[in-house]
Each structure stands twice: as structure tokens, then as C-alpha cells.
Scaffold this motif. Structure first.
Motif, PDB file in Angstrom:
ATOM      1  N   LEU A  24       0.878  -1.147   0.136  1.00 29.72           N
ATOM      2  CA  LEU A  24      -0.124   0.472   0.345  1.00 29.72           C
ATOM      3  C   LEU A  24       1.338   1.331   0.142  1.00 29.72           C
ATOM      4  O   LEU A  24       0.119   2.606  -0.671  1.00 29.72           O
ATOM      5  CB  LEU A  24      -1.083   0.052   1.063  1.00 29.72           C
ATOM      6  CG  LEU A  24      -2.549  -0.933   0.876  1.00 29.72           C
ATOM      7  CD1 LEU A  24      -2.696  -1.143   2.366  1.00 29.72           C
ATOM      8  CD2 LEU A  24      -3.069  -0.551   0.070  1.00 29.72           C
ATOM      9  N   GLN A  25       1.598   1.090   0.175  1.00 26.33           N
ATOM     10  CA  GLN A  25       2.608   2.329   0.938  1.00 26.33           C
ATOM     11  C   GLN A  25       3.716   2.616  -0.523  1.00 26.33           C
ATOM     12  O   GLN A  25       3.361   3.548  -1.306  1.00 26.33           O
ATOM     13  CB  GLN A  25       3.925   1.976   1.530  1.00 26.33           C
ATOM     14  CG  GLN A  25       5.065   3.265   1.980  1.00 26.33           C
ATOM     15  CD  GLN A  25       5.470   3.134   3.058  1.00 26.33           C
ATOM     16  OE1 GLN A  25       6.389   2.420   3.624  1.00 26.33           O
ATOM     17  NE2 GLN A  25       6.279   4.035   3.842  1.00 26.33           N
ATOM     18  N   THR A  26       4.105   1.219  -1.050  1.00 25.39           N
ATOM     19  CA  THR A  26       4.675   1.936  -2.039  1.00 25.39           C
ATOM     20  C   THR A  26       3.489   2.644  -4.072  1.00 25.39           C
ATOM     21  O   THR A  26       3.889   2.989  -4.260  1.00 25.39           O
ATOM     22  CB  THR A  26       5.736   0.615  -3.249  1.00 25.39           C
ATOM     23  OG1 THR A  26       6.265  -0.095  -2.724  1.00 25.39           O
ATOM     24  CG2 THR A  26       5.533   0.054  -4.720  1.00 25.39           C
ATOM     25  N   ALA A  27       2.216   1.710  -3.360  1.00 26.24           N
ATOM     26  CA  ALA A  27       0.951   2.156  -4.330  1.00 26.24           C
ATOM     27  C   ALA A  27       1.080   4.021  -4.137  1.00 26.24           C
ATOM     28  O   ALA A  27       0.469   4.209  -4.948  1.00 26.24           O
ATOM     29  CB  ALA A  27      -0.474   0.976  -3.738  1.00 26.24           C
ATOM     30  N   ARG A  28       1.027   4.060  -2.871  1.00 24.83           N
ATOM     31  CA  ARG A  28       0.567   5.685  -2.547  1.00 24.83           C
ATOM     32  C   ARG A  28       1.492   6.416  -3.223  1.00 24.83           C
ATOM     33  O   ARG A  28       1.158   7.861  -3.569  1.00 24.83           O
ATOM     34  CB  ARG A  28       0.749   5.762  -1.001  1.00 24.83           C
ATOM     35  CG  ARG A  28       0.470   7.136  -1.079  1.00 24.83           C
ATOM     36  CD  ARG A  28       0.292   6.752   1.058  1.00 24.83           C
ATOM     37  NE  ARG A  28       0.319   8.803   1.666  1.00 24.83           N
ATOM     38  CZ  ARG A  28       1.598   8.516   2.462  1.00 24.83           C
ATOM     39  NH1 ARG A  28       2.507   8.167   2.227  1.00 24.83           N
ATOM     40  NH2 ARG A  28       1.373  10.422   2.350  1.00 24.83           N
ATOM     41  N   ALA A  29       2.516   5.359  -2.792  1.00 20.59           N
ATOM     42  CA  ALA A  29       4.121   6.682  -3.536  1.00 20.59           C
ATOM     43  C   ALA A  29       3.749   7.317  -5.361  1.00 20.59           C
ATOM     44  O   ALA A  29       3.971   7.705  -5.946  1.00 20.59           O
ATOM     45  CB  ALA A  29       5.115   5.775  -2.997  1.00 20.59           C
ATOM     46  N   ALA A  30       3.443   5.714  -5.695  1.00 23.80           N
ATOM     47  CA  ALA A  30       3.427   5.461  -7.184  1.00 23.80           C
ATOM     48  C   ALA A  30       2.807   7.094  -7.972  1.00 23.80           C
ATOM     49  O   ALA A  30       2.737   7.567  -7.822  1.00 23.80           O
ATOM     50  CB  ALA A  30       3.577   4.305  -7.595  1.00 23.80           C
ATOM     51  N   THR A  31       1.884   6.995  -6.980  1.00 26.12           N
ATOM     52  CA  THR A  31       0.355   7.582  -7.345  1.00 26.12           C
ATOM     53  C   THR A  31       0.393   9.166  -7.241  1.00 26.12           C
ATOM     54  O   THR A  31       0.510  10.219  -7.597  1.00 26.12           O
ATOM     55  CB  THR A  31      -1.114   7.570  -6.668  1.00 26.12           C
ATOM     56  OG1 THR A  31      -1.848   5.934  -6.343  1.00 26.12           O
ATOM     57  CG2 THR A  31      -2.201   8.533  -6.820  1.00 26.12           C
ATOM     58  N   ILE A  32       2.031  10.103  -6.042  1.00 26.84           N
ATOM     59  CA  ILE A  32       1.519  11.010  -5.291  1.00 26.84           C
ATOM     60  C   ILE A  32       3.444  11.478  -6.735  1.00 26.84           C
ATOM     61  O   ILE A  32       2.739  12.344  -7.044  1.00 26.84           O
ATOM     62  CB  ILE A  32       2.555  10.434  -4.219  1.00 26.84           C
ATOM     63  CG1 ILE A  32       0.973  10.230  -3.216  1.00 26.84           C
ATOM     64  CG2 ILE A  32       3.556  11.880  -4.157  1.00 26.84           C
ATOM     65  CD1 ILE A  32       1.367  10.498  -1.816  1.00 26.84           C
ATOM     66  N   GLN A  33       4.078  10.473  -7.124  1.00 24.57           N
ATOM     67  CA  GLN A  33       4.931  10.864  -7.806  1.00 24.57           C
ATOM     68  C   GLN A  33       4.009  10.906  -9.401  1.00 24.57           C
ATOM     69  O   GLN A  33       4.559  12.025 -10.534  1.00 24.57           O
ATOM     70  CB  GLN A  33       5.742   8.997  -8.788  1.00 24.57           C
ATOM     71  CG  GLN A  33       6.660   9.546  -9.286  1.00 24.57           C
ATOM     72  CD  GLN A  33       7.770   8.024  -9.212  1.00 24.57           C
ATOM     73  OE1 GLN A  33       7.625   7.530  -8.608  1.00 24.57           O
ATOM     74  NE2 GLN A  33       8.847   8.602 -10.169  1.00 24.57           N
ATOM     75  N   GLU A  34       2.878  10.305  -9.635  1.00 18.85           N
ATOM     76  CA  GLU A  34       2.247  10.459 -11.150  1.00 18.85           C
ATOM     77  C   GLU A  34       1.699  11.814 -10.814  1.00 18.85           C
ATOM     78  O   GLU A  34       1.801  12.537 -11.964  1.00 18.85           O
ATOM     79  CB  GLU A  34       1.024   8.995 -11.331  1.00 18.85           C
ATOM     80  CG  GLU A  34       0.235   9.860 -12.690  1.00 18.85           C
ATOM     81  CD  GLU A  34      -0.275   8.450 -12.680  1.00 18.85           C
ATOM     82  OE1 GLU A  34      -0.710   8.399 -13.779  1.00 18.85           O
ATOM     83  OE2 GLU A  34      -0.747   7.693 -12.036  1.00 18.85           O
ATOM     84  N   ALA A  35       1.404  11.905  -9.770  1.00 19.32           N
ATOM     85  CA  ALA A  35       0.478  13.481  -9.733  1.00 19.32           C
ATOM     86  C   ALA A  35       1.191  14.603 -10.062  1.00 19.32           C
ATOM     87  O   ALA A  35       0.912  16.051 -10.559  1.00 19.32           O
ATOM     88  CB  ALA A  35      -0.557  13.241  -8.474  1.00 19.32           C
ATOM     89  N   ASN A  36       2.380  14.548  -9.601  1.00 17.18           N
ATOM     90  CA  ASN A  36       3.549  15.645  -9.592  1.00 17.18           C
ATOM     91  C   ASN A  36       4.322  15.104 -10.514  1.00 17.18           C
ATOM     92  O   ASN A  36       4.287  16.673 -11.383  1.00 17.18           O
ATOM     93  CB  ASN A  36       4.512  14.791  -8.068  1.00 17.18           C
ATOM     94  CG  ASN A  36       4.389  14.993  -6.812  1.00 17.18           C
ATOM     95  OD1 ASN A  36       3.523  16.360  -6.625  1.00 17.18           O
ATOM     96  ND2 ASN A  36       4.688  14.920  -6.298  1.00 17.18           N
ATOM     97  N   GLN A  37       4.338  14.096 -11.411  1.00 18.95           N
ATOM     98  CA  GLN A  37       4.917  14.595 -12.614  1.00 18.95           C
ATOM     99  C   GLN A  37       3.715  15.034 -14.004  1.00 18.95           C
ATOM    100  O   GLN A  37       4.247  16.473 -14.786  1.00 18.95           O
ATOM    101  CB  GLN A  37       4.826  12.885 -13.712  1.00 18.95           C
ATOM    102  CG  GLN A  37       5.994  12.805 -12.893  1.00 18.95           C
ATOM    103  CD  GLN A  37       6.315  11.718 -13.009  1.00 18.95           C
ATOM    104  OE1 GLN A  37       5.060  10.538 -13.821  1.00 18.95           O
ATOM    105  NE2 GLN A  37       7.256  10.732 -13.339  1.00 18.95           N
TER     106      GLN A  37
END
Length: 73
Positions: A24-37
Motif C-alpha cells: 500500500l505504501q508503494t502504491a501511494r508513493a507511485a500515485t503521488i509521483q504520477e500526480a507530481n509529474q
């Protein structure tokens, strides 16, 4: 239920919860990274378009009003 079996179940449950948390932590980080991009892509696109429009305006002298052109002479 035997004492050893209970301890084994606790260990498996802890491992399962830790794995779940990591996923879940990895999925959250990936979502945040995509939003920032995506958030960074928008200003970059607007900036590039503005600069391209400025270059076109310079080349075609589209941005020079007639009164300013007369003052340059």
C-alpha cells in the motif's frame, strides 16, 4: 490450540500485515509521483507554448504596433 501453533499464526499474521503495508505504501508513493509529474507537465507546456508564440511574434513582427514601429526610425 497449542501454544506453538498460536505463536506461528501470530508471526504469519505480522508478516502478512507488514507485506500489505509495504504494498500500500508503494502504491501511494507511485500515485503521488504520477500526480507530481502531471502537475509539472502543465506549467512546462504553457511555458513552451508562450515562448514559441513569442518567437513567432518576433519573426513576423506581429507584436509591434504601428506607432512603435514609427518610433524606431
Amino acid at each position: 490450540m497449542a501454544k506453538g501453533n498460536e505463536s506461528e499464526i501470530d508471526d504469519e499474521m505480522s508478516q502478512s500485515m507488514a507485506t500489505d503495508h509495504f504494498v500500500l505504501q508503494t502504491a501511494r508513493a507511485a500515485t503521488i509521483q504520477e500526480a507530481n509529474q502531471r502537475a509539472n507537465l502543465f506549467p512546462s507546456s504553457v511555458s513552451s507554448a508562450t515562448i514559441a508564440l513569442a518567437f513567432v511574434a518576433q519573426v513576423t513582427q506581429m507584436a509591434t504596433p504601428p506607432a512603435v514601429g514609427a518610433l524606431r526610425c
